[in-house]
Design an enzyme around this catalytic site. Structure first.
Site, short mmCIF file in Angstrom:
data_model
loop_
_atom_site.label_atom_id
_atom_site.label_comp_id
_atom_site.label_asym_id
_atom_site.label_seq_id
_atom_site.Cartn_x
_atom_site.Cartn_y
_atom_site.Cartn_z
N SER A 12 0.84 -1.22 0.00
CA SER A 12 0.00 0.00 0.00
C SER A 12 0.86 1.25 0.00
CB SER A 12 -0.95 -0.01 1.20
OG SER A 12 -0.25 0.21 2.41
N ARG A 90 13.12 -7.46 4.94
CA ARG A 90 14.43 -8.11 4.95
C ARG A 90 15.49 -7.04 5.20
NH1 ARG A 90 15.51 -13.23 2.98
NH2 ARG A 90 13.38 -13.36 2.18
N ASN A 106 13.19 4.31 3.94
CA ASN A 106 12.33 3.27 4.50
C ASN A 106 11.21 3.94 5.28
OD1 ASN A 106 11.57 0.54 5.29
ND2 ASN A 106 12.31 1.08 7.34
N HIS A 108 8.67 3.23 8.54
CA HIS A 108 8.51 2.36 9.71
C HIS A 108 7.27 2.83 10.47
CE1 HIS A 108 9.66 -0.22 13.05
NE2 HIS A 108 9.42 0.79 13.86
N ASP A 144 16.14 0.26 11.46
CA ASP A 144 15.20 1.31 11.90
C ASP A 144 15.88 2.41 12.71
OD1 ASP A 144 12.77 -1.29 12.60
OD2 ASP A 144 13.23 -0.25 10.73
N THR A 171 -2.98 5.49 7.27
CA THR A 171 -3.50 6.67 6.53
C THR A 171 -2.44 7.78 6.51
OG1 THR A 171 -4.51 7.72 8.48
CG2 THR A 171 -5.87 6.17 7.24
N GLU A 173 0.86 7.16 6.88
CA GLU A 173 2.00 6.62 6.12
C GLU A 173 1.86 6.99 4.64
OE1 GLU A 173 3.03 2.50 6.67
OE2 GLU A 173 2.15 2.50 8.66
C1 GRF Z 1 3.08 -0.73 7.05
O1 GRF Z 1 2.71 -0.50 8.39
C2 GRF Z 1 4.50 -0.26 6.86
O2 GRF Z 1 4.83 0.82 7.69
C3 GRF Z 1 5.29 -1.46 7.24
O3 GRF Z 1 4.57 -2.56 6.71
C4 GRF Z 1 3.17 -2.23 6.77
C5 GRF Z 1 2.50 -2.63 5.47
O4 GRF Z 1 3.03 -1.83 4.47
N1 GRF Z 1 6.62 -1.38 6.70
P1 GRF Z 1 2.54 -1.98 2.93
O5 GRF Z 1 1.03 -1.93 2.93
O6 GRF Z 1 3.06 -3.31 2.42
O7 GRF Z 1 3.14 -0.80 2.25
#
Ligand code: GRF
Length: 202
Positions: A12, A90, A106, A108, A144, A171, A173
């Site tokens: 996402s 990873r 990245n 987080h 991180d 939301t 992010e």
């Molecule tokens: C999200 O919370 C992201 O911050 C973390 O993985 C979760 C899913 O991310 N890294 P996405 O929907 O695969 O982008």
């Protein structure tokens, strides 16, 4: 700027970046999506947008070095300016990170330095936090802990579960990552001496 996004799951955040990059004035384009999982939901999302995808299964390679060597070779051919890890589960080796020093971002799902690692939302709830959120940062060798580019906070509500909090954090992010990528691609924010350096007016 040319960007390759790395995913392991739903993607996402990758989708939010790709959608933002469709704007004519956005200073970056997602030229490919790399995944380490063949069943990553984000692969279909990328393909639906016409973005090239490449899957690198860890089990197809003898060891971590070989796995990363294949990814690095594919990156060389694409010559990205930036790499955006987006739900990529990873850790990258120091060799890999040094190859793209200051050019790997990245996202987080916590307000770093609080709650590095996994299960961030349950840990925030258990700690009695009234705020949670996300952090977009430059990737350094430690997990991180790279210099912060953008953060966004959301309230933790009394009835929250890890799932309801995760949904609220997602939301922000999806707004934070495109903003961070814009700032870095425009050269307004960069990493120097292990720190985030900002130039001009944000
Ligand atoms: C999200 O919370 C992201 O911050 C973390 O993985 C979760 C899913 O991310 N890294 P996405 O929907 O695969 O982008």
């Amino acid at each position: 700027k040319r960007v390759v996004a790395f995913i392991s799951g739903g993607g996402s955040n990758m989708l939010a970046l790709a959608k933002a990059a469709e704007a004519a004035d956005f200073p970056a384009e997602i030229v490919a999506v790399f995944s380490d999982k063949a069943d990553a939901g984000g692969l279909a999302k990328a393909e639906a947008l016409g973005i090239a995808t490449h899957t690198f299964l860890r089990r197809d390679y003898a060891d971590k070095e070989a796995h990363e060597a294949a990814i690095l070779a594919a990156l060389e051919a694409l010559a990205p300016d930036l790499i955006c890890l987006a739900g990529y589960m990873r850790l990258l080796s120091g060799t890999f990170i040094n190859r793209y020093e200051g050019r790997i971002l990245n996202i987080h799902p916590s307000l770093l330095p609080l709650f590095p690692g996994l299960n961030t939302h349950q840990r925030a709830i258990d700690a009695g936090m009234r705020l949670a959120g996300c952090t977009v940062h430059f990737v350094t060798e430690g997990m991180d802990e790279g210099p912060v580019i953008v953060q966004a906070a959301v309230p933790v509500l009394p009835a929250d579960t890890a799932d309801t909090l995760a949904a609220r954090v997602l939301t922000v992010e999806h707004r934070s990552y495109p903003l961070a990528l814009r700032l870095v691609a425009e050269g307004k924010v960069r990493m120097e001496g292990g720190k985030t350096v900002t130039s001009g007016d944000l």
